[in-house]
Each structure stands twice: as C-alpha cells, then as structure tokens.
Design a protein around this motif. Structure first.
Motif, PDB file in Angstrom:
ATOM      1  N   LYS A   2       4.315  67.009  24.160  1.00 37.37           N
ATOM      2  CA  LYS A   2       5.427  66.349  24.850  1.00 37.37           C
ATOM      3  C   LYS A   2       6.536  66.093  23.854  1.00 37.37           C
ATOM      4  CE  LYS A   2       2.426  64.456  28.240  1.00 37.37           C
ATOM      5  NZ  LYS A   2       1.792  63.381  28.865  1.00 37.37           N
ATOM      6  N   LYS A   3       7.733  66.083  24.332  1.00 33.92           N
ATOM      7  CA  LYS A   3       8.887  65.974  23.458  1.00 33.92           C
ATOM      8  C   LYS A   3       9.069  64.558  22.926  1.00 33.92           C
ATOM      9  CE  LYS A   3      11.059  69.948  24.977  1.00 33.92           C
ATOM     10  NZ  LYS A   3      11.858  70.895  24.454  1.00 33.92           N
ATOM     11  N   ASP A   4       8.412  63.623  23.540  1.00 36.71           N
ATOM     12  CA  ASP A   4       8.538  62.240  23.106  1.00 36.71           C
ATOM     13  C   ASP A   4       7.856  62.083  21.756  1.00 36.71           C
ATOM     14  OD1 ASP A   4       8.896  59.587  22.923  1.00 36.71           O
ATOM     15  OD2 ASP A   4       7.566  59.049  24.584  1.00 36.71           O
ATOM     16  N   SER A   5       8.568  61.544  20.743  1.00 34.43           N
ATOM     17  CA  SER A   5       8.027  61.428  19.400  1.00 34.43           C
ATOM     18  C   SER A   5       6.961  60.339  19.311  1.00 34.43           C
ATOM     19  CB  SER A   5       9.141  61.155  18.389  1.00 34.43           C
ATOM     20  OG  SER A   5       9.745  59.917  18.694  1.00 34.43           O
ATOM     21  N   SER A   6       6.900  59.437  20.306  1.00 33.61           N
ATOM     22  CA  SER A   6       5.888  58.397  20.279  1.00 33.61           C
ATOM     23  C   SER A   6       4.523  58.934  20.688  1.00 33.61           C
ATOM     24  CB  SER A   6       6.304  57.225  21.185  1.00 33.61           C
ATOM     25  OG  SER A   6       6.371  57.684  22.513  1.00 33.61           O
ATOM     26  N   VAL A   7       4.511  60.093  21.329  1.00 36.83           N
ATOM     27  CA  VAL A   7       3.255  60.703  21.743  1.00 36.83           C
ATOM     28  C   VAL A   7       2.791  61.610  20.603  1.00 36.83           C
ATOM     29  CG1 VAL A   7       2.172  62.204  23.422  1.00 36.83           C
ATOM     30  CG2 VAL A   7       3.931  60.595  24.149  1.00 36.83           C
ATOM     31  N   HIS A   8       1.526  61.430  20.218  1.00 36.58           N
ATOM     32  CA  HIS A   8       0.972  62.210  19.108  1.00 36.58           C
ATOM     33  C   HIS A   8       0.394  63.524  19.608  1.00 36.58           C
ATOM     34  CE1 HIS A   8       1.664  58.885  16.426  1.00 36.58           C
ATOM     35  NE2 HIS A   8       1.063  58.085  17.290  1.00 36.58           N
ATOM     36  N   LEU A   9       0.062  64.383  18.668  1.00 39.83           N
ATOM     37  CA  LEU A   9      -0.502  65.703  18.997  1.00 39.83           C
ATOM     38  C   LEU A   9      -1.913  65.551  19.573  1.00 39.83           C
ATOM     39  CD1 LEU A   9       0.535  67.825  15.888  1.00 39.83           C
ATOM     40  CD2 LEU A   9       1.556  67.864  18.163  1.00 39.83           C
ATOM     41  N   THR A  10      -2.239  66.404  20.519  1.00 37.01           N
ATOM     42  CA  THR A  10      -3.584  66.400  21.104  1.00 37.01           C
ATOM     43  C   THR A  10      -4.562  67.045  20.115  1.00 37.01           C
ATOM     44  OG1 THR A  10      -3.266  68.551  22.127  1.00 37.01           O
ATOM     45  CG2 THR A  10      -2.617  66.624  23.423  1.00 37.01           C
ATOM     46  N   GLU A  26       5.186  71.735  17.222  1.00 37.49           N
ATOM     47  CA  GLU A  26       4.074  71.011  16.624  1.00 37.49           C
ATOM     48  C   GLU A  26       4.275  70.853  15.118  1.00 37.49           C
ATOM     49  OE1 GLU A  26       0.713  72.481  19.859  1.00 37.49           O
ATOM     50  OE2 GLU A  26       0.908  73.531  17.959  1.00 37.49           O
ATOM     51  N   ASP A  27       4.833  71.867  14.469  1.00 36.99           N
ATOM     52  CA  ASP A  27       5.117  71.766  13.034  1.00 36.99           C
ATOM     53  C   ASP A  27       6.170  70.694  12.754  1.00 36.99           C
ATOM     54  OD1 ASP A  27       3.275  73.726  12.374  1.00 36.99           O
ATOM     55  OD2 ASP A  27       4.763  75.351  12.362  1.00 36.99           O
ATOM     56  N   LEU A  28       7.184  70.643  13.593  1.00 34.77           N
ATOM     57  CA  LEU A  28       8.221  69.619  13.434  1.00 34.77           C
ATOM     58  C   LEU A  28       7.636  68.231  13.640  1.00 34.77           C
ATOM     59  CD1 LEU A  28      11.275  71.293  15.230  1.00 34.77           C
ATOM     60  CD2 LEU A  28      10.980  70.917  12.781  1.00 34.77           C
ATOM     61  N   HIS A  29       6.732  68.087  14.635  1.00 36.05           N
ATOM     62  CA  HIS A  29       6.110  66.794  14.889  1.00 36.05           C
ATOM     63  C   HIS A  29       5.242  66.365  13.691  1.00 36.05           C
ATOM     64  CE1 HIS A  29       4.399  63.479  17.169  1.00 36.05           C
ATOM     65  NE2 HIS A  29       3.212  63.831  16.628  1.00 36.05           N
ATOM     66  N   LEU A  30       4.489  67.316  13.127  1.00 35.70           N
ATOM     67  CA  LEU A  30       3.662  66.991  11.963  1.00 35.70           C
ATOM     68  C   LEU A  30       4.523  66.551  10.778  1.00 35.70           C
ATOM     69  CD1 LEU A  30       0.902  69.764  12.031  1.00 35.70           C
ATOM     70  CD2 LEU A  30       0.572  67.304  12.247  1.00 35.70           C
ATOM     71  N   ALA A  31       5.701  67.146  10.623  1.00 35.50           N
ATOM     72  CA  ALA A  31       6.587  66.773   9.531  1.00 35.50           C
ATOM     73  C   ALA A  31       7.146  65.364   9.735  1.00 35.50           C
ATOM     74  CB  ALA A  31       7.726  67.783   9.411  1.00 35.50           C
ATOM     75  N   ALA A  32       7.331  64.969  11.007  1.00 35.87           N
ATOM     76  CA  ALA A  32       7.937  63.674  11.296  1.00 35.87           C
ATOM     77  C   ALA A  32       6.890  62.566  11.478  1.00 35.87           C
ATOM     78  CB  ALA A  32       8.796  63.766  12.560  1.00 35.87           C
ATOM     79  N   CYS A  33       5.674  62.888  11.979  1.00 32.03           N
ATOM     80  CA  CYS A  33       4.690  61.857  12.340  1.00 32.03           C
ATOM     81  C   CYS A  33       3.653  61.705  11.234  1.00 32.03           C
ATOM     82  CB  CYS A  33       4.024  62.216  13.662  1.00 32.03           C
ATOM     83  SG  CYS A  33       2.787  61.024  14.201  1.00 32.03           S
ATOM     84  N   LEU A  35       1.011  59.619  11.226  1.00 31.47           N
ATOM     85  CA  LEU A  35      -0.341  59.478  11.756  1.00 31.47           C
ATOM     86  C   LEU A  35      -0.985  60.853  12.035  1.00 31.47           C
ATOM     87  CD1 LEU A  35      -2.547  57.513  12.737  1.00 31.47           C
ATOM     88  CD2 LEU A  35      -1.519  57.658  15.004  1.00 31.47           C
ATOM     89  N   CYS A  36      -0.274  61.764  12.685  1.00 31.26           N
ATOM     90  CA  CYS A  36      -0.818  63.106  12.978  1.00 31.26           C
ATOM     91  C   CYS A  36      -1.054  63.880  11.690  1.00 31.26           C
ATOM     92  CB  CYS A  36       0.144  63.867  13.900  1.00 31.26           C
ATOM     93  SG  CYS A  36       0.183  63.205  15.580  1.00 31.26           S
ATOM     94  N   ARG A  37      -0.115  63.734  10.728  1.00 30.85           N
ATOM     95  CA  ARG A  37      -0.269  64.410   9.450  1.00 30.85           C
ATOM     96  C   ARG A  37      -1.504  63.875   8.714  1.00 30.85           C
ATOM     97  NH1 ARG A  37       4.706  64.005   8.008  1.00 30.85           N
ATOM     98  NH2 ARG A  37       4.524  62.147   6.751  1.00 30.85           N
ATOM     99  N   ALA A  38      -1.755  62.563   8.797  1.00 32.26           N
ATOM    100  CA  ALA A  38      -2.916  61.948   8.155  1.00 32.26           C
ATOM    101  C   ALA A  38      -4.210  62.465   8.803  1.00 32.26           C
ATOM    102  CB  ALA A  38      -2.831  60.431   8.253  1.00 32.26           C
TER     103      ALA A  38
END
Length: 165
Positions: A2-10, A26-33, A35-38
């Motif tokens: 989902k495009k919402d940044s508050s929602v984490h990757l499944t 998903e790569d962009l989200h991992l760079a920004a989030c 918790l998901c990166r951890a």
C-alpha cells in the motif's frame, strides 16, 4: 504494497526482498522504513548464522569422512575377493570334469584302465550270476514261444536266425 508509509511490508513482500525480487516501491519503502529494514536485517543475520552453523557442522563431519572412505575400500576389496573366489570356483567346475574325462578316455584308449577289486574270480562269479539270471528270464520266454513254434525262425529285418535255448 500500500502506498501509505505507515503501513509496513507484508511477509510476502519481505520474502521477495530477501530473494532479490522486490519491486521498486518495496525498495523505496525499505529505504524509508526503519522497522521493515530491521526485520529484513534480522532475518538476514539469522540466515547468516544458520549458514555458519551448517558450514561448521559440515567441516566437523568431514573430519570423520576418511573413516567412511576406508570402510568403502574394505567393502570393495571384500567384493573383489568374493568375485575372484566365485570365478575360480566356476573355472574349477568346468575344467576338472573335462580333465577327468580326458584322463579316463586316454586310459580306455590305451587299455590301461583297471578297476580295483575286479579279480578274475570276481569276474567269473559275476558271469555265472548273469547266466543264471538269463536262464531264469528266458525259461518263461521259451514256454510261451514253444506254443507258437517260433523256436527257430529268421528275423524278418536282420535276416539272423533266432533259436530257443
């Protein structure tokens, strides 16, 4: 995703990222989030620890492998010895009767075959017994042949004369 940044990757998106099949989003989200990166880094470190443990186990196990190799060589040597013994037994089974037959045949041919225990008296005794048996067998034959007056007759196929005893 989902495009919402508050929602984490499944879990599925994280798995795709682990195997290198993540999308650009998903790569962009991992760079920004963080918790998901951890989560992704924790799983990667767990996989790295598993790889190290399995490698250490393999190395420790390989130290015992020469003993297994020696055992395999022992089994192959045993198999070779058994195969050799079986082939020699087959050769003997074929050759010994042939050699025996050849030896006996040559003795018959040269007239040097004598049987132990066959003395002249034994041979004479055997001949008397055979004559007695012959007379006993032919005694019944003579009585039945006499009825038909076939005591002296020429055999039709051989031309030999048969006579009663």
């Amino acid at each position: 995703m989902k495009k919402d940044s508050s929602v984490h990757l499944t879990e599925e998106a994280l798995n795709d990222a682990l195997i290198g099949m993540s999308s650009t989003e998903e790569d962009l989200h991992l760079a920004a989030c963080e918790l998901c990166r951890a989560k992704l880094q924790a799983f990667e470190s767990d996989m790295l620890m598993f790889d190290e443990a399995s490698l250490a186990w393999s190395e420790a196990r390989s130290a015992t492998m020469p003993a297994i190799e020696v055992q395999r060589k022992r089994h192959s040597k045993l198999f070779f010895n058994a195969a050799w013994a079986i082939s020699m037994a087959l050769v003997l089974l074929v050759c010994l009767p042939t050699l025996h037959f050849t030896h006996v045949f040559s003795l018959h041919r040269h007239g040097s075959l004598t049987t132990a225990g066959d003395s002249e008296s034994q041979i004479a005794q055997d001949n008397e017994l055979l004559q007695a048996v012959d007379v006993a067998v032919n005694a019944d034959d003579l009585s039945s042949m006499g009825e038909y007056s076939t005591s002296t007759r020429i055999h039709p196929h051989s031309g030999l004369q048969r006579s009663a005893r």
